[in-house]
Design a protein around this motif. Structure first.
Motif, PDB file in Angstrom:
ATOM      1  N   GLY A  50      -9.895  -3.063   4.728  1.00 39.03           N
ATOM      2  CA  GLY A  50     -10.308  -3.343   3.348  1.00 39.03           C
ATOM      3  C   GLY A  50     -10.172  -2.116   2.468  1.00 39.03           C
ATOM      4  N   ALA A  51     -10.547  -0.966   3.019  1.00 41.40           N
ATOM      5  CA  ALA A  51     -10.439   0.284   2.261  1.00 41.40           C
ATOM      6  C   ALA A  51      -8.979   0.613   2.000  1.00 41.40           C
ATOM      7  CB  ALA A  51     -11.119   1.417   3.037  1.00 41.40           C
ATOM      8  N   GLN A  52      -8.157   0.345   3.003  1.00 45.46           N
ATOM      9  CA  GLN A  52      -6.738   0.660   2.859  1.00 45.46           C
ATOM     10  C   GLN A  52      -6.064  -0.244   1.829  1.00 45.46           C
ATOM     11  OE1 GLN A  52      -4.763   1.249   6.563  1.00 45.46           O
ATOM     12  NE2 GLN A  52      -3.076   2.325   5.551  1.00 45.46           N
ATOM     13  N   LYS A  53      -6.480  -1.489   1.811  1.00 44.00           N
ATOM     14  CA  LYS A  53      -5.941  -2.422   0.806  1.00 44.00           C
ATOM     15  C   LYS A  53      -6.295  -1.898  -0.590  1.00 44.00           C
ATOM     16  CE  LYS A  53      -4.102  -6.167  -0.789  1.00 44.00           C
ATOM     17  NZ  LYS A  53      -2.690  -6.516  -0.546  1.00 44.00           N
ATOM     18  N   ALA A  54      -7.544  -1.515  -0.767  1.00 44.36           N
ATOM     19  CA  ALA A  54      -7.985  -0.993  -2.068  1.00 44.36           C
ATOM     20  C   ALA A  54      -7.171   0.237  -2.448  1.00 44.36           C
ATOM     21  CB  ALA A  54      -9.473  -0.652  -2.003  1.00 44.36           C
ATOM     22  N   TYR A  55      -6.999   1.113  -1.484  1.00 36.87           N
ATOM     23  CA  TYR A  55      -6.227   2.332  -1.757  1.00 36.87           C
ATOM     24  C   TYR A  55      -4.775   2.008  -2.090  1.00 36.87           C
ATOM     25  CZ  TYR A  55      -3.366   6.407  -0.738  1.00 36.87           C
ATOM     26  OH  TYR A  55      -2.429   7.399  -0.820  1.00 36.87           O
ATOM     27  N   ASP A  56      -4.160   1.115  -1.314  1.00 41.34           N
ATOM     28  CA  ASP A  56      -2.754   0.776  -1.550  1.00 41.34           C
ATOM     29  C   ASP A  56      -2.548   0.249  -2.974  1.00 41.34           C
ATOM     30  OD1 ASP A  56      -1.981   1.602   0.920  1.00 41.34           O
ATOM     31  OD2 ASP A  56      -1.973  -0.390   1.838  1.00 41.34           O
ATOM     32  N   LEU A  57      -3.506  -0.540  -3.439  1.00 45.35           N
ATOM     33  CA  LEU A  57      -3.370  -1.096  -4.785  1.00 45.35           C
ATOM     34  C   LEU A  57      -3.521  -0.019  -5.855  1.00 45.35           C
ATOM     35  CD1 LEU A  57      -5.355  -4.449  -4.343  1.00 45.35           C
ATOM     36  CD2 LEU A  57      -2.877  -4.135  -4.483  1.00 45.35           C
ATOM     37  N   LEU A  58      -4.321   0.973  -5.578  1.00 53.28           N
ATOM     38  CA  LEU A  58      -4.558   2.041  -6.558  1.00 53.28           C
ATOM     39  C   LEU A  58      -3.553   3.185  -6.418  1.00 53.28           C
ATOM     40  CD1 LEU A  58      -8.434   2.225  -6.276  1.00 53.28           C
ATOM     41  CD2 LEU A  58      -7.149   1.287  -8.200  1.00 53.28           C
ATOM     42  N   LYS A  59      -2.792   3.153  -5.341  1.00 50.60           N
ATOM     43  CA  LYS A  59      -1.923   4.279  -5.025  1.00 50.60           C
ATOM     44  C   LYS A  59      -0.947   4.658  -6.149  1.00 50.60           C
ATOM     45  CE  LYS A  59       0.976   5.979  -1.332  1.00 50.60           C
ATOM     46  NZ  LYS A  59       1.623   5.693  -0.051  1.00 50.60           N
ATOM     47  N   PRO A  60      -0.365   3.682  -6.832  1.00 52.34           N
ATOM     48  CA  PRO A  60       0.551   4.079  -7.928  1.00 52.34           C
ATOM     49  C   PRO A  60      -0.153   4.969  -8.954  1.00 52.34           C
ATOM     50  CG  PRO A  60       0.741   1.713  -7.485  1.00 52.34           C
ATOM     51  CD  PRO A  60      -0.405   2.222  -6.647  1.00 52.34           C
ATOM     52  N   ILE A  61      -1.419   4.696  -9.212  1.00 56.24           N
ATOM     53  CA  ILE A  61      -2.168   5.503 -10.179  1.00 56.24           C
ATOM     54  C   ILE A  61      -2.561   6.842  -9.543  1.00 56.24           C
ATOM     55  CG2 ILE A  61      -4.178   5.566 -11.703  1.00 56.24           C
ATOM     56  CD1 ILE A  61      -4.285   2.469 -11.427  1.00 56.24           C
ATOM     57  N   ALA A  62      -3.059   6.775  -8.342  1.00 57.08           N
ATOM     58  CA  ALA A  62      -3.532   7.994  -7.663  1.00 57.08           C
ATOM     59  C   ALA A  62      -2.383   8.975  -7.438  1.00 57.08           C
ATOM     60  CB  ALA A  62      -4.186   7.633  -6.332  1.00 57.08           C
ATOM     61  N   GLU A  63      -1.228   8.429  -7.068  1.00 56.91           N
ATOM     62  CA  GLU A  63      -0.072   9.282  -6.789  1.00 56.91           C
ATOM     63  C   GLU A  63       0.357  10.084  -8.018  1.00 56.91           C
ATOM     64  OE1 GLU A  63       2.930   6.795  -5.110  1.00 56.91           O
ATOM     65  OE2 GLU A  63       3.123   8.049  -3.339  1.00 56.91           O
ATOM     66  N   LYS A  64       0.231   9.450  -9.160  1.00 57.25           N
ATOM     67  CA  LYS A  64       0.606  10.085 -10.408  1.00 57.25           C
ATOM     68  C   LYS A  64      -0.433  11.153 -10.791  1.00 57.25           C
ATOM     69  CE  LYS A  64       0.800   7.433 -14.057  1.00 57.25           C
ATOM     70  NZ  LYS A  64       1.145   6.181 -14.755  1.00 57.25           N
ATOM     71  N   ASN A  65      -1.704  10.805 -10.651  1.00 61.66           N
ATOM     72  CA  ASN A  65      -2.770  11.698 -11.119  1.00 61.66           C
ATOM     73  C   ASN A  65      -3.116  12.807 -10.130  1.00 61.66           C
ATOM     74  OD1 ASN A  65      -2.897  10.155 -13.380  1.00 61.66           O
ATOM     75  ND2 ASN A  65      -4.761   9.068 -12.807  1.00 61.66           N
ATOM     76  N   ASP A  66      -2.965  12.542  -8.847  1.00 55.91           N
ATOM     77  CA  ASP A  66      -3.374  13.522  -7.834  1.00 55.91           C
ATOM     78  C   ASP A  66      -2.516  13.346  -6.579  1.00 55.91           C
ATOM     79  OD1 ASP A  66      -4.629  15.290  -6.142  1.00 55.91           O
ATOM     80  OD2 ASP A  66      -6.663  14.654  -6.661  1.00 55.91           O
ATOM     81  N   PRO A  67      -1.267  13.800  -6.660  1.00 54.72           N
ATOM     82  CA  PRO A  67      -0.335  13.571  -5.532  1.00 54.72           C
ATOM     83  C   PRO A  67      -0.838  14.182  -4.216  1.00 54.72           C
ATOM     84  CG  PRO A  67       0.636  15.023  -7.214  1.00 54.72           C
ATOM     85  CD  PRO A  67      -0.625  14.480  -7.789  1.00 54.72           C
ATOM     86  N   GLU A  68      -1.513  15.304  -4.308  1.00 59.83           N
ATOM     87  CA  GLU A  68      -2.011  15.966  -3.099  1.00 59.83           C
ATOM     88  C   GLU A  68      -3.031  15.075  -2.386  1.00 59.83           C
ATOM     89  OE1 GLU A  68      -2.272  18.326  -0.093  1.00 59.83           O
ATOM     90  OE2 GLU A  68      -0.745  18.591  -1.650  1.00 59.83           O
ATOM     91  N   LEU A  69      -3.916  14.475  -3.184  1.00 61.63           N
ATOM     92  CA  LEU A  69      -4.939  13.590  -2.624  1.00 61.63           C
ATOM     93  C   LEU A  69      -4.283  12.381  -1.961  1.00 61.63           C
ATOM     94  CD1 LEU A  69      -8.000  12.849  -2.382  1.00 61.63           C
ATOM     95  CD2 LEU A  69      -7.697  11.524  -4.479  1.00 61.63           C
ATOM     96  N   SER A  70      -3.286  11.837  -2.617  1.00 63.53           N
ATOM     97  CA  SER A  70      -2.686  10.631  -2.062  1.00 63.53           C
ATOM     98  C   SER A  70      -1.933  10.953  -0.765  1.00 63.53           C
ATOM     99  CB  SER A  70      -1.864   9.948  -3.159  1.00 63.53           C
ATOM    100  OG  SER A  70      -0.551   9.815  -2.822  1.00 63.53           O
ATOM    101  N   LYS A  71      -1.375  12.147  -0.679  1.00 61.03           N
ATOM    102  CA  LYS A  71      -0.736  12.584   0.566  1.00 61.03           C
ATOM    103  C   LYS A  71      -1.771  12.673   1.705  1.00 61.03           C
ATOM    104  CE  LYS A  71       1.345  16.632   1.359  1.00 61.03           C
ATOM    105  NZ  LYS A  71       1.862  17.932   0.899  1.00 61.03           N
ATOM    106  N   GLN A  72      -2.890  13.251   1.338  1.00 62.34           N
ATOM    107  CA  GLN A  72      -3.978  13.410   2.305  1.00 62.34           C
ATOM    108  C   GLN A  72      -4.494  12.047   2.794  1.00 62.34           C
ATOM    109  OE1 GLN A  72      -6.714  15.954   0.210  1.00 62.34           O
ATOM    110  NE2 GLN A  72      -7.811  16.420   2.099  1.00 62.34           N
ATOM    111  N   LEU A  73      -4.655  11.119   1.862  1.00 57.74           N
ATOM    112  CA  LEU A  73      -5.165   9.797   2.220  1.00 57.74           C
ATOM    113  C   LEU A  73      -4.176   9.058   3.113  1.00 57.74           C
ATOM    114  CD1 LEU A  73      -6.838   8.758  -1.148  1.00 57.74           C
ATOM    115  CD2 LEU A  73      -7.986   9.177   1.033  1.00 57.74           C
ATOM    116  N   ASP A  74      -2.891   9.158   2.793  1.00 56.00           N
ATOM    117  CA  ASP A  74      -1.883   8.534   3.652  1.00 56.00           C
ATOM    118  C   ASP A  74      -2.002   9.041   5.080  1.00 56.00           C
ATOM    119  OD1 ASP A  74      -0.782   7.031   1.628  1.00 56.00           O
ATOM    120  OD2 ASP A  74       0.777   8.495   1.133  1.00 56.00           O
ATOM    121  N   ALA A  75      -2.128  10.363   5.198  1.00 53.11           N
ATOM    122  CA  ALA A  75      -2.185  10.975   6.526  1.00 53.11           C
ATOM    123  C   ALA A  75      -3.460  10.565   7.267  1.00 53.11           C
ATOM    124  CB  ALA A  75      -2.112  12.499   6.407  1.00 53.11           C
ATOM    125  N   GLN A  76      -4.585  10.544   6.562  1.00 52.17           N
ATOM    126  CA  GLN A  76      -5.851  10.258   7.247  1.00 52.17           C
ATOM    127  C   GLN A  76      -6.009   8.783   7.592  1.00 52.17           C
ATOM    128  OE1 GLN A  76      -7.431  12.471   8.607  1.00 52.17           O
ATOM    129  NE2 GLN A  76      -6.930  14.350   7.497  1.00 52.17           N
TER     130      GLN A  76
END
Lengths: 383, 430
Positions: free
Chosen positions: A303-329
């Protein structure tokens, strides 16, 4: 589930405010505040009509019991709440409230239905709606579709579980138990935002409020879990509880489409799913009789991953480092979880009582490694 | 780096990062309304405290409690520094396999430690976005620097083969400790790839520091175990009254003084020719959780207690002498007395700097006080420091009837962070 958590609706109230104004607001409502005089037998509200928008409610508990105050939608969903207001103390609640009808409820002694007072927020409907980007709107729409789909998929699985209970078939019921919970666990923060449903379907015995009788007031999955695994039998009361569970879940399925959802509430909901894992699943408290904690664990992460995947286009733009970290974790935690199931499609996980201390520590470390960056997702989305 | 060392050895003491950081982030003192001046005052007070240590009053630590200990220097603070009142010690497992991620962590930890030891929060406390958790958890807001020191160590696991490419850099003196007779080590309270020792006069400041570092580290490191300590059991300021351990005896009477440069160079700091150049100016730390059988000890007759230690309970004087600091006459003590067996003369001169703390983790399932000594010892070489002393003690110390070693760890402690561009372990990863 914990009854005292911040609901999605309440989070929404705060978030809508912030995004609309672009900065955090200090309490300055002053004389516009609604004053609530709570006592053991009354819940007096200084005005029953007020303009929609940011509303401050100043509560004074003049009674002898600890109280709590809610603002509820007409269908009893929570707009905002404040618990544990001691006798003789004051508390202030701030929320963004759209035009419409509401109830302000005081609960002296923090139990029972409380004392309700109808109120109305006046003004243009939706005036306080936050402005959002098309990407954000797409994420909200897709997440709404997801929670609806999860509820719809859950009902037949819950039905299969309830049928087995009603048939008195302990083994079949045990088998159907964990799968019936997956959709709920994937969307738990949204499900919990319907404040009256969660305590009926997902409460554990220790979650009952003072004065509640486990024999009469304990309903839902975990009551049946205890019958199946601890008592290893199904009695007539359990069969009735199966009916109640289906009725309550049907209620959830009807309401879930109207849940208050914003980009930041999706993000914080994802974090809350990890909180659920960290406090309930990784300790083995949630499924203490069936030990199916890892199924819930996986569902929470999904469920958390679904939420993240949907927000990822926004997160990737605003904080690419964070989105890299989330993908890895996310990948690391999923890999770790895969060790406990036969293959990547199976939801038959190792019984949690067979998971040793060192392995639990490893799972806990994995949850912390994901949850800490995940707690930064809302900020990345709100930027 | 300590406030009690000569000023010549304290580059950057009053300049460098701390005041710059004060401009960038709100100081805990700024919250109290003291503003930037408070920080300068803190730095000055640290110097003042050094001058005051000669006074021999136990008021010194109280008056110095608000001061900031300089973070930069040739040696890490928290070794020779005057021992603070409280401890939070944490050992971490490194979870990442990526050397760059580990280096990144050490850099972030250094930056955070630089701020916290100056009494500053690590980022926003309540100024950030309402929908995001604050960067700093906030429980130290409004508290003084409280002489917080943060000291980092590297465990043997960090040097393992095929891990971070450090296998060739493991110092010979960083030995895996042998299992000593009587050891009952709990793996869950032992070992660790990294350690952080947080000492402060306020427990909340020490706990806050470890909590921030753990939080920064999630995903790259995980806490393996940690220990809180509340009463220092040896001081590095011999003119202060010697503190007592949980057995009620003065502990650390003959500890190395933090101002005795010759003794520190000889017994504590790794020298230039000792091998492992990256560690020059550093030290080795042995941490042992020593549980005491409190209840049986408390039923032991006074004479026996004093015989066990080889000192009297009131004054702390060695057997046959009248004053605590009188030179002990070892042969007057019972052959298996603790002080006699631990003394350098019994161990070919082996001398270690102790800065352990008492601990009490409540009571165990049998209702016994779970208490004892969290022993921390710094030395130039573990093989000539802790090991021979502990061999000797483990074999025949009569105190063993009342104590048990239940946790154990060893770390190489890198030299100090020299300036605002330096970071913990830079020389190791160079």
């Amino acid at each position: 589930m914990r009854p005292a958590r911040l609901t999605v609706a309440a989070a929404t109230a705060v978030v809508a405010l912030t995004v609309a104004t672009g900065c955090s607001q200090k309490s300055d409502a002053g004389d516009d505040a609604i004053r609530v005089a709570a006592s053991d037998s009354a819940c007096d509200v200084s005005k029953t009509e007020f303009p929609a928008g940011k509303v401050q409610i100043d509560v004074e508990n003049k009674g002898s019991k600890v109280t709590e105050v809610y603002v509820l939608f007409p269908d009893a969903r929570i707009v905002t709440e404040r618990e544990n207001i001691g006798p003789g103390t004051k508390a202030s609640i701030t929320a963004e409230i759209k035009a419409g009808d509401y109830e302000i409820v005081c609960k002296p002694g923090m139990k029972g239905d409380g004392i309700a007072q109808k109120v109305k927020a006046t003004g243009a409907k939706g005036a306080a709606e936050e402005k959002r980007s098309p990407e954000a709107d797409a994420a909200v729409a897709a997440y709404r579709a997801y929670v609806v789909a999860q509820a719809e998929e859950t009902l037949p699985k819950a039905q299969a579980f309830a049928d087995a209970v009603r048939a008195g078939d302990v083994e079949a019921a045990k088998k159907a138990y964990a799968p019936s919970r997956i959709g709920w666990e994937r969307t738990e923060p949204v499900a919990e935002s319907f404040g009256d449903i969660d305590p009926k379907v997902d409460v554990r015995e220790d979650g009952l409020e003072a004065g509640q009788d486990p024999a009469k007031d304990w309903t839902g999955w975990h009551r049946l879990e205890k019958s199946l695994w601890a008592d290893n039998k199904i009695d007539d009361n359990d069969k009735k509880l199966a009916d109640t569970l289906i009725a309550d879940l049907t209620d959830w399925q009807k309401k879930v489409g109207q849940a208050e959802i914003t980009p930041t509430s999706i993000a914080n909901g994802a974090k809350e799913l990890l909180d659920e894992v960290a406090t309930g699943k990784v300790t083995g408290e949630e499924e203490r009789y069936s030990h199916t904690d890892l199924v819930d664990f996986k569902a929470n992460v999904e469920g958390a991953q679904k939420a993240y995947d949907l927000l990822k286009p926004i997160a990737e733009k605003n904080d690419p480092e964070l989105s890299k970290q989330l993908d890895a974790q996310f990948a690391a935690l999923n890999t770790l979880l895969d060790k406990y199931r036969a293959d990547k499609t199976s939801y038959e996980f190792t019984s949690y009582d067979k998971v040793g201390e060192a392995e639990r520590k490893e799972l806990s470390d994995g949850v912390n490694a994901l949850a800490e960056p995940l707690s930064k997702l809302a900020a990345a989305v709100a930027k | 780096m300590t406030e009690s060392q000569p000023a010549a050895e304290q580059p950057q003491q009053d300049g460098g990062a701390a005041p710059a950081a004060a401009a960038a982030a709100p100081s805990r003192r700024a919250v109290l309304g003291w503003g930037g001046a408070g920080l300068a005052l803190g730095a000055a007070a640290a110097g003042g405290a050094a001058a005051a240590f000669g006074g021999g009053s136990d008021m010194v630590s109280a008056s110095a409690a608000g001061a900031a200990v300089p973070f930069h220097g040739a040696h890490q603070a928290g070794i020779a520094s005057a021992v603070q009142d409280r401890l939070h010690f944490a050992a971490f497992d490194v979870k990442t396999k990526d050397r760059a991620a580990l280096v990144g962590l050490l850099k972030e930890w250094t930056a955070a430690a630089r701020l916290m030891t100056a009494g500053l929060p690590v980022g926003d406390v309540y100024e950030g976005l309402p929908e995001a958790p604050p960067t700093d958890t906030g429980e130290a807001l409004g508290l003084k620097a409280s002489r917080l020191t943060l000291t980092v160590g590297f465990g043997p696991g960090l040097f393992a083969k095929d891990r971070f490419g450090l296998e060739g850099r493991r110092p010979e003196a960083l030995v895996d400790l042998e299992l000593f007779p009587g050891d009952n080590l709990d793996p869950a309270r032992s070992g660790g790839d990294l350690c952080v020792q947080a000492c402060a006069d306020d427990p909340q400041v020490a706990v806050h520091a470890i909590r921030q570092l753990a939080r920064i580290g999630f995903g790259r490191v995980a806490v393996r175990w940690s220990q809180l300590g509340f009463g220092k059991t040896s001081s590095t300021t011999p003119d202060e009254q010697t503190p007592r351990n949980m057995m009620g005896f003065k502990d650390g009477t003959r500890n190395i003084s933090g101002t005795d440069k010759a003794a520190l160079d000889k017994h504590v700091w790794v020298g230039a020719g000792d091998g492992s150049d990256w560690l020059t100016g550093g030290s080795y730390l042995v941490a042992r959780r020593i549980r005491m059988n409190i209840e049986t000890w408390d039923r032991t007759p006074l004479q026996e207690q004093e015989d066990i230690f080889g000192r009297d309970k009131g004054e702390g004087a060695p057997v046959g002498k009248s004053k605590e600091h009188d030179e002990p006459f070892l042969k007057a003590m019972k052959p298996q007395a603790h002080v006699r067996l631990a003394h350098p003369d019994t161990n070919n001169g082996a001398t270690i700097l102790r800065r352990g703390y008492s601990f009490t983790d409540g009571t165990d399932g049998l209702g016994r006080l779970d208490a004892g000594l969290f022993f921390l010892a710094y030395q130039r070489d573990v093989r000539t420091g802790f090991v021979p002393i502990q061999r000797n003690l483990a074999k025949s110390d009569v105190l063993n009837e009342y104590i048990q070693h239940v946790g154990s760890a060893v770390f190489a402690v890198p030299p100090g962070v020299r300036d605002k561009d330096d970071w913990w372990g830079r020389a190791l990863f160079a």
